[in-house]
Design a protein around this motif. Sequence first.
Motif, PDB file in Angstrom:
ATOM      1  N   ALA A  40      -1.887   4.053   7.938  1.00 27.00           N
ATOM      2  CA  ALA A  40      -1.874   2.526   8.094  1.00 27.00           C
ATOM      3  C   ALA A  40      -3.073   2.003   9.004  1.00 27.00           C
ATOM      4  O   ALA A  40      -3.701   0.981   8.809  1.00 27.00           O
ATOM      5  N   HIS A  41      -3.556   2.873   9.941  1.00 25.84           N
ATOM      6  CA  HIS A  41      -4.461   2.270  10.997  1.00 25.84           C
ATOM      7  C   HIS A  41      -5.865   2.489   9.943  1.00 25.84           C
ATOM      8  O   HIS A  41      -6.849   1.883  10.542  1.00 25.84           O
ATOM      9  N   GLN A  42      -6.057   2.939   8.931  1.00 24.03           N
ATOM     10  CA  GLN A  42      -6.968   2.973   7.987  1.00 24.03           C
ATOM     11  C   GLN A  42      -7.134   2.415   6.948  1.00 24.03           C
ATOM     12  O   GLN A  42      -7.865   2.164   5.788  1.00 24.03           O
ATOM     13  N   THR A  43      -5.924   1.333   6.854  1.00 22.70           N
ATOM     14  CA  THR A  43      -5.878   0.540   5.440  1.00 22.70           C
ATOM     15  C   THR A  43      -6.001  -0.940   5.805  1.00 22.70           C
ATOM     16  O   THR A  43      -5.339  -1.676   6.812  1.00 22.70           O
ATOM     17  N   PRO A  44      -6.972  -1.602   5.108  1.00 21.85           N
ATOM     18  CA  PRO A  44      -7.361  -2.996   5.291  1.00 21.85           C
ATOM     19  C   PRO A  44      -6.289  -3.910   5.403  1.00 21.85           C
ATOM     20  O   PRO A  44      -6.162  -4.889   6.357  1.00 21.85           O
ATOM     21  N   GLU A  45      -5.610  -3.689   4.443  1.00 20.96           N
ATOM     22  CA  GLU A  45      -4.210  -4.836   4.268  1.00 20.96           C
ATOM     23  C   GLU A  45      -3.385  -4.598   5.590  1.00 20.96           C
ATOM     24  O   GLU A  45      -2.749  -5.639   5.839  1.00 20.96           O
ATOM     25  N   VAL A  46      -3.145  -3.572   6.026  1.00 27.86           N
ATOM     26  CA  VAL A  46      -2.359  -3.300   7.097  1.00 27.86           C
ATOM     27  C   VAL A  46      -3.130  -3.893   8.371  1.00 27.86           C
ATOM     28  O   VAL A  46      -2.549  -4.553   9.267  1.00 27.86           O
ATOM     29  N   VAL A  64       0.691  -1.252   0.055  1.00 26.52           N
ATOM     30  CA  VAL A  64       0.210   0.006   0.097  1.00 26.52           C
ATOM     31  C   VAL A  64       0.797   1.400   0.011  1.00 26.52           C
ATOM     32  O   VAL A  64       0.293   2.425   0.126  1.00 26.52           O
ATOM     33  N   GLY A  65       2.286   1.041  -0.105  1.00 26.71           N
ATOM     34  CA  GLY A  65       3.043   2.462  -0.364  1.00 26.71           C
ATOM     35  C   GLY A  65       3.385   3.091   0.870  1.00 26.71           C
ATOM     36  O   GLY A  65       3.598   4.269   0.636  1.00 26.71           O
ATOM     37  N   LEU A  66       3.266   2.343   1.996  1.00 23.69           N
ATOM     38  CA  LEU A  66       3.551   2.990   3.133  1.00 23.69           C
ATOM     39  C   LEU A  66       4.959   3.021   3.731  1.00 23.69           C
ATOM     40  O   LEU A  66       5.296   3.383   4.857  1.00 23.69           O
ATOM     41  N   ASP A  89       6.688   8.143   5.296  1.00 23.84           N
ATOM     42  CA  ASP A  89       6.918   9.653   5.674  1.00 23.84           C
ATOM     43  C   ASP A  89       6.071   9.824   6.769  1.00 23.84           C
ATOM     44  O   ASP A  89       5.669   8.789   7.618  1.00 23.84           O
ATOM     45  N   GLY A  90       5.933  10.767   7.470  1.00 24.17           N
ATOM     46  CA  GLY A  90       5.343  11.237   8.696  1.00 24.17           C
ATOM     47  C   GLY A  90       3.880  10.859   9.064  1.00 24.17           C
ATOM     48  O   GLY A  90       3.359  10.775   9.885  1.00 24.17           O
TER      49      GLY A  90
END
Length: 96
Positions: A68-74, A30-32, A61-62
């Motif tokens: 990430a907390h809003q990303t289902p994959e994570v 997810v590019g994080l 990044d910051g």
Amino acid sequence: MNVVTYVPKVGKEEELLALVKKHEPALRSVGLAGPEPFRVWKAFDIRKQRVSFIEQFAWKDGRSSDVAHQTPEVMAVWEPMGPVLEELIICEVEPI
């Protein structure tokens, strides 16, 4: 740069390690994640007589941690960690 210490509940070492191994692919998908490869170690605390896993990584990044907390994959990796973790220590580190 973050250093995370994952301390598994007794008998949950392999289950937790499998989730830790999914962390980098999930963040990268997810590019994080930052450009550096994640590093993971198995550690044995000789005083407490317990295993832990230590992970070093950098966010892209910051804002990435919040995203990430809003990303289902994570969250598919993070949420199952709760029941198998005894302790989670998250440190932001910088060279001195």
